[in-house]
Design a protein around this motif. Structure first.
Motif, PDB file in Angstrom:
ATOM      1  N   ASP A  60     -56.384 -36.854 -60.169  1.00 45.26           N
ATOM      2  CA  ASP A  60     -56.039 -36.188 -61.429  1.00 45.26           C
ATOM      3  C   ASP A  60     -54.636 -35.597 -61.398  1.00 45.26           C
ATOM      4  O   ASP A  60     -54.194 -34.997 -62.383  1.00 45.26           O
ATOM      5  CB  ASP A  60     -57.030 -35.060 -61.730  1.00 45.26           C
ATOM      6  CG  ASP A  60     -58.419 -35.608 -62.050  1.00 45.26           C
ATOM      7  OD1 ASP A  60     -58.557 -36.852 -62.111  1.00 45.26           O
ATOM      8  OD2 ASP A  60     -59.350 -34.792 -62.207  1.00 45.26           O
ATOM      9  N   GLY A  61     -53.959 -35.700 -60.261  1.00 46.66           N
ATOM     10  CA  GLY A  61     -52.606 -35.167 -60.176  1.00 46.66           C
ATOM     11  C   GLY A  61     -52.547 -33.673 -60.000  1.00 46.66           C
ATOM     12  O   GLY A  61     -51.486 -33.051 -60.080  1.00 46.66           O
ATOM     13  N   GLU A  62     -53.719 -33.055 -59.725  1.00 47.49           N
ATOM     14  CA  GLU A  62     -53.692 -31.611 -59.481  1.00 47.49           C
ATOM     15  C   GLU A  62     -53.232 -31.312 -58.057  1.00 47.49           C
ATOM     16  O   GLU A  62     -52.570 -30.313 -57.795  1.00 47.49           O
ATOM     17  CB  GLU A  62     -55.109 -31.030 -59.635  1.00 47.49           C
ATOM     18  CG  GLU A  62     -55.569 -30.752 -61.032  1.00 47.49           C
ATOM     19  CD  GLU A  62     -56.949 -30.107 -60.978  1.00 47.49           C
ATOM     20  OE1 GLU A  62     -57.947 -30.857 -61.038  1.00 47.49           O
ATOM     21  OE2 GLU A  62     -57.017 -28.883 -60.847  1.00 47.49           O
ATOM     22  N   PHE A  63     -53.705 -32.179 -57.105  1.00 51.33           N
ATOM     23  CA  PHE A  63     -53.338 -31.974 -55.712  1.00 51.33           C
ATOM     24  C   PHE A  63     -52.264 -32.989 -55.320  1.00 51.33           C
ATOM     25  O   PHE A  63     -52.163 -34.062 -55.896  1.00 51.33           O
ATOM     26  CB  PHE A  63     -54.557 -32.164 -54.787  1.00 51.33           C
ATOM     27  CG  PHE A  63     -55.670 -31.171 -55.036  1.00 51.33           C
ATOM     28  CD1 PHE A  63     -55.446 -29.986 -55.739  1.00 51.33           C
ATOM     29  CD2 PHE A  63     -56.948 -31.420 -54.552  1.00 51.33           C
ATOM     30  CE1 PHE A  63     -56.487 -29.079 -55.950  1.00 51.33           C
ATOM     31  CE2 PHE A  63     -57.976 -30.526 -54.758  1.00 51.33           C
ATOM     32  CZ  PHE A  63     -57.752 -29.354 -55.469  1.00 51.33           C
ATOM     33  N   ASP A  64     -51.510 -32.634 -54.293  1.00 56.02           N
ATOM     34  CA  ASP A  64     -50.450 -33.482 -53.766  1.00 56.02           C
ATOM     35  C   ASP A  64     -50.999 -34.859 -53.371  1.00 56.02           C
ATOM     36  O   ASP A  64     -51.865 -34.977 -52.515  1.00 56.02           O
ATOM     37  CB  ASP A  64     -49.845 -32.773 -52.538  1.00 56.02           C
ATOM     38  CG  ASP A  64     -48.709 -33.567 -51.939  1.00 56.02           C
ATOM     39  OD1 ASP A  64     -48.424 -34.685 -52.435  1.00 56.02           O
ATOM     40  OD2 ASP A  64     -48.105 -33.067 -50.970  1.00 56.02           O
ATOM     41  N   HIS A  68     -58.744 -19.049 -52.221  1.00 48.21           N
ATOM     42  CA  HIS A  68     -58.544 -20.178 -53.122  1.00 48.21           C
ATOM     43  C   HIS A  68     -57.060 -20.336 -53.461  1.00 48.21           C
ATOM     44  O   HIS A  68     -56.510 -21.436 -53.414  1.00 48.21           O
ATOM     45  CB  HIS A  68     -59.356 -19.945 -54.404  1.00 48.21           C
ATOM     46  CG  HIS A  68     -59.106 -20.985 -55.453  1.00 48.21           C
ATOM     47  ND1 HIS A  68     -58.511 -20.689 -56.655  1.00 48.21           N
ATOM     48  CD2 HIS A  68     -59.335 -22.324 -55.464  1.00 48.21           C
ATOM     49  CE1 HIS A  68     -58.401 -21.795 -57.368  1.00 48.21           C
ATOM     50  NE2 HIS A  68     -58.904 -22.800 -56.667  1.00 48.21           N
ATOM     51  N   ARG A  69     -56.416 -19.245 -53.799  1.00 46.76           N
ATOM     52  CA  ARG A  69     -55.001 -19.281 -54.181  1.00 46.76           C
ATOM     53  C   ARG A  69     -54.135 -19.808 -53.029  1.00 46.76           C
ATOM     54  O   ARG A  69     -53.274 -20.655 -53.198  1.00 46.76           O
ATOM     55  CB  ARG A  69     -54.549 -17.862 -54.571  1.00 46.76           C
ATOM     56  CG  ARG A  69     -53.502 -17.827 -55.665  1.00 46.76           C
ATOM     57  CD  ARG A  69     -53.236 -16.395 -56.118  1.00 46.76           C
ATOM     58  NE  ARG A  69     -54.465 -15.686 -56.481  1.00 46.76           N
ATOM     59  CZ  ARG A  69     -54.809 -14.465 -56.060  1.00 46.76           C
ATOM     60  NH1 ARG A  69     -54.001 -13.798 -55.241  1.00 46.76           N
ATOM     61  NH2 ARG A  69     -55.939 -13.910 -56.443  1.00 46.76           N
ATOM     62  N   LEU A  70     -54.445 -19.297 -51.817  1.00 43.80           N
ATOM     63  CA  LEU A  70     -53.696 -19.706 -50.633  1.00 43.80           C
ATOM     64  C   LEU A  70     -53.836 -21.203 -50.389  1.00 43.80           C
ATOM     65  O   LEU A  70     -52.851 -21.923 -50.166  1.00 43.80           O
ATOM     66  CB  LEU A  70     -54.246 -18.921 -49.430  1.00 43.80           C
ATOM     67  CG  LEU A  70     -53.399 -18.808 -48.178  1.00 43.80           C
ATOM     68  CD1 LEU A  70     -52.079 -18.139 -48.476  1.00 43.80           C
ATOM     69  CD2 LEU A  70     -54.152 -18.006 -47.117  1.00 43.80           C
ATOM     70  N   LEU A  71     -55.072 -21.660 -50.432  1.00 41.88           N
ATOM     71  CA  LEU A  71     -55.308 -23.086 -50.191  1.00 41.88           C
ATOM     72  C   LEU A  71     -54.685 -23.937 -51.286  1.00 41.88           C
ATOM     73  O   LEU A  71     -54.105 -24.994 -51.022  1.00 41.88           O
ATOM     74  CB  LEU A  71     -56.819 -23.357 -50.113  1.00 41.88           C
ATOM     75  CG  LEU A  71     -57.523 -22.775 -48.873  1.00 41.88           C
ATOM     76  CD1 LEU A  71     -59.038 -22.944 -48.994  1.00 41.88           C
ATOM     77  CD2 LEU A  71     -57.019 -23.456 -47.596  1.00 41.88           C
ATOM     78  N   MET A 103     -52.016 -27.176 -51.298  1.00 41.03           N
ATOM     79  CA  MET A 103     -52.383 -28.533 -51.687  1.00 41.03           C
ATOM     80  C   MET A 103     -51.824 -28.974 -53.028  1.00 41.03           C
ATOM     81  O   MET A 103     -51.860 -30.151 -53.367  1.00 41.03           O
ATOM     82  CB  MET A 103     -53.920 -28.629 -51.733  1.00 41.03           C
ATOM     83  CG  MET A 103     -54.550 -28.309 -50.371  1.00 41.03           C
ATOM     84  SD  MET A 103     -56.273 -28.754 -50.294  1.00 41.03           S
ATOM     85  CE  MET A 103     -56.936 -27.677 -51.545  1.00 41.03           C
ATOM     86  N   ARG A 104     -51.321 -28.019 -53.794  1.00 45.61           N
ATOM     87  CA  ARG A 104     -50.832 -28.311 -55.154  1.00 45.61           C
ATOM     88  C   ARG A 104     -49.829 -29.475 -55.156  1.00 45.61           C
ATOM     89  O   ARG A 104     -49.045 -29.631 -54.233  1.00 45.61           O
ATOM     90  CB  ARG A 104     -50.183 -27.051 -55.734  1.00 45.61           C
ATOM     91  CG  ARG A 104     -49.718 -27.160 -57.163  1.00 45.61           C
ATOM     92  CD  ARG A 104     -49.472 -25.776 -57.729  1.00 45.61           C
ATOM     93  NE  ARG A 104     -50.703 -24.969 -57.716  1.00 45.61           N
ATOM     94  CZ  ARG A 104     -50.764 -23.674 -57.381  1.00 45.61           C
ATOM     95  NH1 ARG A 104     -49.664 -23.048 -57.007  1.00 45.61           N
ATOM     96  NH2 ARG A 104     -51.916 -23.046 -57.412  1.00 45.61           N
ATOM     97  N   ALA A 105     -49.869 -30.214 -56.230  1.00 48.14           N
ATOM     98  CA  ALA A 105     -48.983 -31.365 -56.351  1.00 48.14           C
ATOM     99  C   ALA A 105     -47.526 -30.908 -56.467  1.00 48.14           C
ATOM    100  O   ALA A 105     -47.273 -29.826 -56.996  1.00 48.14           O
ATOM    101  CB  ALA A 105     -49.377 -32.177 -57.586  1.00 48.14           C
TER     102      ALA A 105
END
Lengths: 194, 194, 194, 194
Positions: free
Chosen positions: D141-145, D185-188, D192-194
């Motif tokens: 979905d393009g949310e994660f890298d 959650h925020r840290l992780l 991993m964010r795209a």
DNA sequence: AATGAATGAGCTTTCATTCAT
DNA sequence: TATGAATGAAAGCTCATTCAT
């Protein structure tokens, strides 16, 4: 000069008495005795065959003092009853004067195994033989009951003394042992008197 | 039904007496006792907390017989002197009848460590208390010397008996112990008579 | 020269690592460690208080290498991010170079009981404290997010490394662990970047 | 009706969790578990092959709850990031709600031997597979890298969560674990964010 | 003579598992 | 099904004694 006359021999025997009295028979390791004597563990084995040999030597060396005193008493020109009194007093006196030794002979050494106790009894026999001489003399002189069974009489004398000392040790020497000597003497004399 | 009443409890106690008598205190391993009792090593621990517990139980169970006999004697309508005679005879008789037990109580159990012997002494105390009752009774009734030191008297009685039995055990039961009872009684009585 | 400097000390620690890695924590008997070290069972107890002491010493001795490396890295004049990279690489490198050690620290030592693990945690704390220094430095220098919860960040860094190494060990070192270091570094950096 | 559905099965599993949490892994004897469950020792073996089987069943039964929750989360029509948040929150929540279980899974069960841990890992795998689905979905979905190494990412997510929970357990649940979920959650996510 | 590091045999106790009832 | 008494293998640690130095 034999081993027994060398200073380290006595040094180790004395160390053993202290270590056994302070730690108990089962906590008296050879290494502890060596440390107390100020020698290396291995040195012990230059003077004693093995641990058992130390323990028997302790008894021999110390019992020797008792036998000597008793022999001296036997040479004195006094009645059998008086000799008996002197023996009890001297026996109680020696142990009163060395609490470590009293603990070791009355409590700790009795925890040794069968074999060691047999050898200790061999050493003790000499003392009992001297004691018998007093009883025989007393019977011959008419002071003691001529019909006494010598063995039983000896068992009464030694058993009473032993039980008295052990009770005193187990009560942490709270009272004076030598003070009891006259009473013990009187009690035994009544039992043996002619 | 509590543990002590289960057959295996007594089975193990009896096995312990035999193993200790035949192998000596220090060679009486738990596995040997288990084998003699015909149970697995682990079964021992269903009935006893640990090895020490076995040894104390041996003494408690067996000493119980002595105390019971003595209590029975105390109820009898006879003189203190006669009670003393019955006690000596009964004590000698019980040990004569169980040579294993005699070895265990007179020689082997005395090798146990401080803690165990302290617990054994607790059991023994009950016996000595009963014994005191005879002495007190005798003094009150005018049979025994009113001026006796009770503790010393008890030490003479117990010390003499103990020494007599131990000598008998160490001489491999060569002679009859019960036969000595009257002589021991006479000797002690002379010492305590009013 | 203290015990830890004697050759046999290290000999036994190294033997313990091998035995635990090859047999598993619960199958690493003292006798096996002694055999592997080429000494008698009793010798172990000249250098270690008890078995537990061996295990803790293993961790202390080996963890010491990690702490030393980390301390060295901290002295270098590079960015916090670069220090983090060096730490990961060095940590992975040390374990890659000693597969036995990797098995022991990642799998076997974690089976130890509560007490041992608590002591191990004490040793580990020193490492984590050094690690915190990198994180603090990075936050001060504006490389890492100033609003990070230090404890959470440390748990992410250590948790990720630990999980990565454990997975590698459990996959029988099929791939190269050090190769993963840059990726792990990048992943963690993204999470912590300002 | 299979064994697992019988009331005594669950009764024993629950008893095991309590006994292990309260006594520690190495003090959780079968007899203790039986007592806690209110059944005889032998009864345990009608429901479980051996002790190992109990421990694995504990993990299977309890882990099942985690997998079910996760599966439910996966069906929801929300973003991958939100699913990740729900997973962390639900995971933290389940353990916060059963402190015994938290102790058992984070500390005690890790002391089990190699074989048991391998079987536990088999059960865990299912959970990690579901977790992977979230990560894959996020990348698609393009949310994660998109360039993330899935395995490393999973190790970071699981390692961070695990380390966070273990620290919380070892600090005696002094603070609220669920409160940490958003921060974790925020840290992780940042990582991993795209 | 003296040292002391190294040796290794020996034993109590626990606890998972079985099986007769 | 359920019981629980009985089993027996397994291991950490001590300490008297040796022997190379």
């Amino acid at each position: 000069m034999v081993k027994k006359d060398k200073p380290k021999y006595k040094q180790i025997v004395d160390a053993a008495v202290i270590v056994i009295a302070e730690n108990g028979y089962h906590q008296a390791q050879v290494s502890k005795i060596a440390k107390q004597a100020g020698v290396a563990d291995g040195t012990i084995y230059l003077y004693f065959k093995n641990k058992e040999d130390i323990l028997i030597s302790v008894f021999q060396e110390k019992m020797g003092m008792f036998v000597e005193k008793l022999e001296h008493i036997l040479t004195q020109e006094v009645s059998a009853s008086e000799k008996l009194r002197l023996m009890i007093e001297s026996h109680f006196g020696l142990l009163s004067g060395d609490l470590h030794l009293a603990i070791v002979t009355q409590l700790e050494l009795r925890q040794s195994n069968h074999e060691i106790r047999m050898k200790i009894n061999g050493v003790l026999r000499e003392y009992l033989l001297q004691m018998d001489k007093i009883l025989v003399k007393g019977m011959e002189d008419g002071e003691f009951d001529k019909d006494m069974d010598i063995r039983l009489a000896r068992q009464m004398v030694f058993g009473t003394m032993d039980e008295t000392i052990t009770t005193w040790v187990m009560n942490d020497h709270k009272y004076d042992l030598v003070d009891l000597a006259p009473k013990v003497h009187r009690l035994l004399m009544k039992g043996m008197r002619a």
